[in-house]
Design an enzyme around this catalytic site. Structure first.
Site, short mmCIF file in Angstrom:
data_model
loop_
_atom_site.label_atom_id
_atom_site.label_comp_id
_atom_site.label_asym_id
_atom_site.label_seq_id
_atom_site.Cartn_x
_atom_site.Cartn_y
_atom_site.Cartn_z
N ARG A 24 54.84 41.36 38.32
CA ARG A 24 56.22 41.06 37.93
C ARG A 24 56.28 40.75 36.45
NH1 ARG A 24 58.89 36.67 36.90
NH2 ARG A 24 57.25 35.27 37.59
N SER A 28 54.26 27.36 28.82
CA SER A 28 54.89 28.65 28.48
C SER A 28 53.92 29.56 27.75
CB SER A 28 56.12 28.44 27.62
OG SER A 28 56.54 29.68 27.12
N GLU A 77 61.74 36.38 46.58
CA GLU A 77 60.29 36.48 46.52
C GLU A 77 59.68 36.73 47.90
OE1 GLU A 77 58.46 33.15 44.50
OE2 GLU A 77 56.44 33.96 44.71
N HIS A 118 48.94 33.40 36.10
CA HIS A 118 49.48 33.09 34.78
C HIS A 118 48.36 32.53 33.92
CE1 HIS A 118 52.13 31.66 31.68
NE2 HIS A 118 53.13 32.27 32.27
N ARG A 150 49.02 39.34 30.39
CA ARG A 150 48.68 38.18 31.23
C ARG A 150 47.40 38.37 32.03
NH1 ARG A 150 54.24 36.20 34.31
NH2 ARG A 150 55.23 35.40 32.44
#
Lengths: 239, 270, 640
Positions: free
Chosen positions: C437, C285, C427, C267, C332
């Site tokens: 994902r 976020s 998961e 991320h 990402r």
């Protein structure tokens, strides 16, 4: 606790209003006393009701406290309070002191076991100088004799500075007790929310301060000499 | 400014409650930590101390922790007498050493409540919370039996308030902070969340009565309305929900006493 | 050689699941209570599966290593959950959700599985709403949606920034209801340490009670693992500290195949590491990239200067420079790798040099501080809490971190592994997300598996097992497994070396992050494959696990888990080495387009790699399940 609290608050307010008649002519408080005595069995129902409320309040507080202490188990080594009010944290202490005072207060003004020299039964009787009315209804007629002289009893009682000091102290603690009690009973009965909790706190504070000042007025006025013993009026009033 | 945040260290002493087992006697033990970064989290300081203890051949401090971002509700220390430490609206894991002063002695204790029996050191058993939920903290809906999600409109205000209550992470700080070790805020949060939503209505009375009865049976104390719970809550859940719980409980009790009950609760013909 | 039969039903894509449900075997209601099912884990997948199976009448035992089932790390998911409800009337459909998920996964997942996921997504929302999950709503009282990365429709349902928490608590309430009804035997503080195979089928587990240290044996007719992802192999990640690979790794060592372990997701917007004591990385976020501008200084020498002292001309807004059309909003993985590159060049900011600025100065100029506050106050608060910096005044520092793993135990369409009777959900399995994902899909998959897939498919297996045929826990297989675990525990406690467990975890994490993180190379992976076995050897010679096995011993728990990571990490690197292509979360420097996008090799690697254990010290076997795309054409992922 909350339900008996409501009953007891009702009682002490009524009691205060009754007592404040001392600032009027002796006819008022004496007539009021005579009226209450004249109720006979009804007076006893009310007295027992209040005593039961006190008993239940005490029992609830005690069992709650014991339960709550058990619920904690081992205690913290380091304690810290974030926002609990001083009034809420001293409920038990203020409650006990007020209880002790209550016993004395009853012994003093109701049973005559304390300061019996000034007890109403031991004072000359009073004769009503005028009609005593409650909400316009005539309850004690003028000329009624053999009325206990509550007026003089109270004033003579409070002329003793230690008695007055105890009384003021106890009523102060009771007011403090009520500060949390009033706020709390709304929460327990489920009618308190953030929307008006600030207002509720203010109302409770104003009530408690008002209650204290009103109670303070009686011994205060006696000690300052604003209220003086009056000779008992034994003479029948001409009709 | 970034500058104020860099290379700042402090020295503190952790005074930690050590207790090998529920039956063993417990005591405070001091663990000094010199020149540690103010950016270190409080739990990371325990990590560091534990690594040191391990190398010295001593048993590390047992402490509960998992997500370390304030959402799982596992961490549970009382720091200087305050559940979850000095911050407001955060959990122990979100406490950083910059909240302390150089030279501080920091007293670290487990959450204390009879219903949360101590396991070891700072770890307590909070299964009582699960048992309260098992008693009624749910909507009985079988998987697959649900109507379309938009068939049940919920006023936005009710949904938002329900979400406020639902934010509870089940950490037990409310119990730890309450002088009576009462679980009212925890129960109130769940009762309110479900009671505010239409989905929760059919079981509303039954839920509140069952959850409160279970809470009492588990040995939690009673609420005396001091609101230490909401002040310590890492999700700042309002004690207004306790008033709502009280209201619901009173109403449910009255209804339970007077409502007629069908004599036949069985299903259809076999 | 394991047999990998995907058992995907034939027929048109949209009919497969319906048809399959109509054809698979059922267990009659009176017989269900004769079957016992073990569910390990109580996250979204585990709790929903346990609750639903118990509702159906099966006897369920649920094991969780947390002190309560409500603690599982599903709780930390912030963003939301996708569902093809089309409540926004913006053209969404089951097919679109299927297609977006498949494409987002870079064409490395099974078409049939993903389509089923999209189909049941709508039931999930219905179910959760009925449970009392307080989803965000519009003023009219109907459900609100937001849009999320990788989709052109608004199909994400959310409950503030706590969607995972609310969904988990919904599943937890369903689970609790069945525990209260006596239909589920809940074992909290209980860690599964081994899978017991009897006659080639999964028939039980060995569990350690983490409070008393006691080992116990549990037999069942089927075993379900829903034990989450393995991101903590990198040590620092957005995972909870307790998240581990142990359950699935030990199942792997009992014969279950591990599929695509190299698919790990990074991320881009996490708070950077501040020191070597760090235990956790916190996600910010991704929505921040809508208004923040990412930059580093142009010159290395400026990297420690206060950001305000670096002139506009000396700043490198590298995403805007390299990807002019998408800029700060590029995908990402692209954003993550770009950040790594500039930091590798020595231009990273912050003390560690592993960070880039995410600057809101322009946004504040444009929207005013109040405007920015309105959008991001919550995130700015979190940032302030952790770093003590106000992002209104100085730019945030961010850096990528591991936060999801797409790989896991291989399962067929029924979610059963190659070991009969062993089912894997959420998961912990490899299905549905392919190599990457999409946001708001993890919650969807966990709940789909638990609420709407396993309750049907487990019947197909159980119907073939005679009621009451599960073995006794006195069987030699149970004895052997328990002895094995006891032996391992004794060994760990007996080493009494010089280093704590965390020391090895940190070193493993560094190796993994450096050589098998955002960008992987053959040389790096080979290096990792040399370093990891050596580190493992050192661990078993020099770790210090204090205390005893007969009490709560967190060091012992951690040692077992890190011991497994030290084996698993090697397999992860091996898988990454052998997959000579870039796809989704697996990026090999050697295989990229000039613009930095992944260059897949569908001809050679359009398959699932399912690794089979061959015994200690033996190289694992790389089995292949070809991915046959019947309905969608594999194409180059393009977000430009």
């Amino acid at each position: 606790m909350a339900v008996t609290g409501v009953v007891l608050i009702g009682f002490i307010v009524g009691h205060l209003v009754g007592n404040l008649q001392i600032f009027q002519e002796p006819d008022h408080i004496n007539g009021y006393g005579a009226f209450l005595h004249g109720l006979g069995p009804l007076l006893w129902v009310a007295r027992i009701g209040v005593l039961v409320a006190v008993g239940v309040h005490l029992w609830a507080a005690t069992s709650l406290t014991l339960d709550n202490q058990r619920a904690r188990g081992a205690d913290y080594g380091c304690k810290h309070t974030i926002q609990a009010t001083a009034a809420s944290r001293t409920m038990r202490a203020t409650g006990y002191i007020v209880l002790a005072f209550l016993v004395y207060h009853l012994a003093h003004f109701t049973l005559g076991a304390a300061q019996s020299a000034t007890f109403k039964e031991n004072l000359p009787r009073y004769t009503m100088q005028g009609d005593y009315r409650i909400a316009g209804f005539l309850v004690i007629k003028a000329g009624t004799a053999e009325v206990p002289d509550v007026y003089n009893m109270v004033i003579r009682g409070f002329q003793h500075p230690v008695v007055s000091a105890c009384y003021i102290f106890a009523v102060g603690l009771l007011s403090f007790h009520l500060l949390h009690g009033i706020d709390s009973l709304f929460q327990t009965l489920g009618c308190r929310s953030a929307r008006w909790s600030a207002a509720l706190r203010k109302v409770a504070l104003i009530f408690c301060v008002g209650y204290f000042l009103a109670n303070l007025a009686i011994p205060g006025a006696v000690l300052l000499g604003k209220l003086q013993v009056r000779p008992p009026m034994c003479v029948a009033v001409p009709r | 400014m970034v500058a104020a945040n860099t290379a700042k260290t402090l020295s503190v002493t952790l005074r930690v409650w050590r207790q090998a087992s529920p039956a063993a006697p417990g005591r405070f033990v001091d663990y000094p930590a010199a020149n540690v970064s103010t950016n270190m989290s409080f739990l990371e300081l325990i990590d560091v101390i534990n690594d040191r203890l391990t190398v010295q051949g001593e048993e590390p401090i047992a402490f509960a922790h998992d997500c370390r971002e304030g959402i799982c509700g596992t961490c549970s220390c009382t720091i200087n007498g305050k559940a979850h430490g000095p911050g407001h609206g955060i959990a122990t894991c979100q406490t950083y050493l910059r909240s302390f002063k150089d030279g501080d002695i920091i007293v670290v204790e487990p959450f204390r409540a009879r219903a949360f029996p101590l396991v070891k050191d700072l770890v307590v058993d909070r299964a009582a919370f699960d048992q309260i939920i098992q008693a009624g903290g749910f909507v009985s809906v079988r998987t697959g039996a649900a109507p379309d999600a938009n068939a049940i409109p919920v006023p936005k205000a009710a949904a938002d308030l329900a979400m406020d209550a639902a934010a509870c992470i089940g950490c037990g700080a409310c119990v730890a902070a309450c002088k009576n070790a009462s679980a009212m805020l925890f129960v109130a949060a769940k009762v309110s969340q479900l009671g505010l939503l239409p989905q929760g209505q059919p079981e509303r009375d039954q839920r509140v009565l069952a959850m409160v009865a279970k809470m009492d049976a588990l040995g939690f104390g009673s609420c005396t309305n001091q609101y230490e719970c909401s002040a310590a809550c890492p999700k700042a859940i309002s004690h207004d929900f306790i008033a709502r719980l009280n209201r619901d409980y009173l109403q449910a009790s009255v209804r339970a006493a007077f409502q007629p009950v069908s004599a036949s609760t069985g299903g259809g013909a076999g | 050689m394991a047999k990998l039969d995907s058992k995907v039903p034939s027929g048109p894509l949209a009919d497969k699941w319906r048809k399959h449900k109509a054809e698979i075997k059922l267990v009659n209601p009176a017989n269900k209570r004769k079957y016992e099912v073990i569910v390990v884990g109580a996250g979204l997948a585990g709790a929903s599966a346990a609750a639903t199976l118990a509702e159906l009448g099966y006897r369920v035992k649920n094991f969780v290593f947390h002190d309560s089932p409500r603690r599982a790390h599903s709780i930390a998911a912030q963003g939301g959950i996708n569902a093809a409800k089309n409540y926004q009337n913006d053209g969404d459909s089951v097919y679109r959700l299927f297609y977006d998920t498949l494409k987002g996964g870079d064409y490395r997942s099974r078409e049939a599985n993903v389509h089923r996921l999209a189909e049941v997504s709508v039931n999930i929302i219905d179910q959760c709403v009925a449970q009392g999950v307080p989803f965000a709503r519009e003023y009219g009282g109907l459900l609100a949606n937001r849009s999320f990365g990788g989709a052109q429709v608004s199909r994400t349902f959310y409950a503030r920034g706590q969607t995972g928490q609310q969904l988990l608590l919904g599943a937890y309430s369903a689970l609790s209801r069945m525990v209260g009804a006596g239909a589920i035997e809940l074992h909290a503080n209980s860690e599964m340490l081994d899978l017991v195979i009897v006659d080639g089928q999964a028939k039980g587990v060995i569990v350690r009670d983490l409070i008393t240290g006691e080992l116990s044996r549990h037999a069942a007719d089927a075993v379900i693992l829903a034990t989450g992802g393995y991101g903590n192999v990198f040590n620092l990640s957005t995972y909870a500290r307790g998240s581990n690979v142990t359950a699935i790794w030990r199942a792997y060592k009992r014969g279950a195949c591990m599929a695509n372990p190299c698919y790990t997701q990074i991320h881009p917007t996490c708070i950077p590491v501040s020191g070597d004591y760090q235990s956790k990385l916190t996600l910010m976020s991704e929505s921040l990239r809508n208004d923040g501008r990412i930059w580093v200084p142009k010159r290395k020498e400026d990297r420690l200067k206060p950001p305000g002292a670096i002139a506009e001309a000396d700043r490198d807004y590298y995403l805007e420079r390299i990807y002019p059309s998408f800029g700060n909003l590029c995908p990402r993985d692209v954003a993550s790798r770009a950040a790594k590159r500039v930091c590798d060049e020595g231009r990273g900011v912050g003390e560690t040099g592993l960070g880039v600025y995410l600057d809101f100065a322009d946004a504040i100029k444009r929207l005013g501080e109040a405007g920015v506050r309105e959008r991001y106050a919550n995130l700015f608060d979190i940032y302030h809490e952790i770093t003590a910096e106000s992002a209104y005044q100085v730019p945030m520092r961010i850096y990528p971190a591991v936060h999801y793993t797409m790989g896991g135990l291989w399962v067929d369409y029924n979610l059963m592994s190659n070991v009969p009777g062993l089912f894997v959900l959420g998961e912990a399995n490899f299905s549905d997300h392919g190599a990457n994902r999409l946001g708001a899909s993890a919650l969807m998959q966990g709940l789909a598996d638990g609420y709407f897939v396993i309750p049907y498919t487990i019947g197909d297996y159980l119907a073939g097992q005679a009621p009451g045929s599960r073995p006794s826990t006195d069987a030699p297989e149970f004895q052997a497994a328990e002895d094995h675990i006891r032996g391992q525990t004794t060994r760990l406690l007996g080493i009494k070396g010089r280093e704590p467990v965390s020391h090895f975890h940190k070193r493993l994490g560094k190796i993994m992050w450096e050589h098998c993180g955002m960008a992987r190379t053959q040389a790096g992976l080979e290096e990792a494959l040399r370093l990891i076995p050596a580190l493992r050897e050192e661990f078993w010679a020099n770790v210090n696990v204090p205390g005893s096995a007969a009490t709560l011993n967190q060091a012992l728990e951690q040692a077992g888990r890190v011991g497994d990571f030290l084996e698993f990490g090697e397999l992860l690197c091996l898988d990454a080495l052998k997959r000579e292509e870039s796809c989704g979360g697996h990026f090999r420097d050697e295989y990229q387009f000039p613009d930095g996008e992944c260059r897949r090799d569908d001809a050679r690697y359009g398959h699932v790699a399912a690794w089979e254990y061959q015994g200690a010290g033996q190289a694992p076997l790389r089995n292949i399940e070809p991915l046959n795309y019947e309905f969608v054409k594999m194409s180059v992922r393009n977000y430009k």
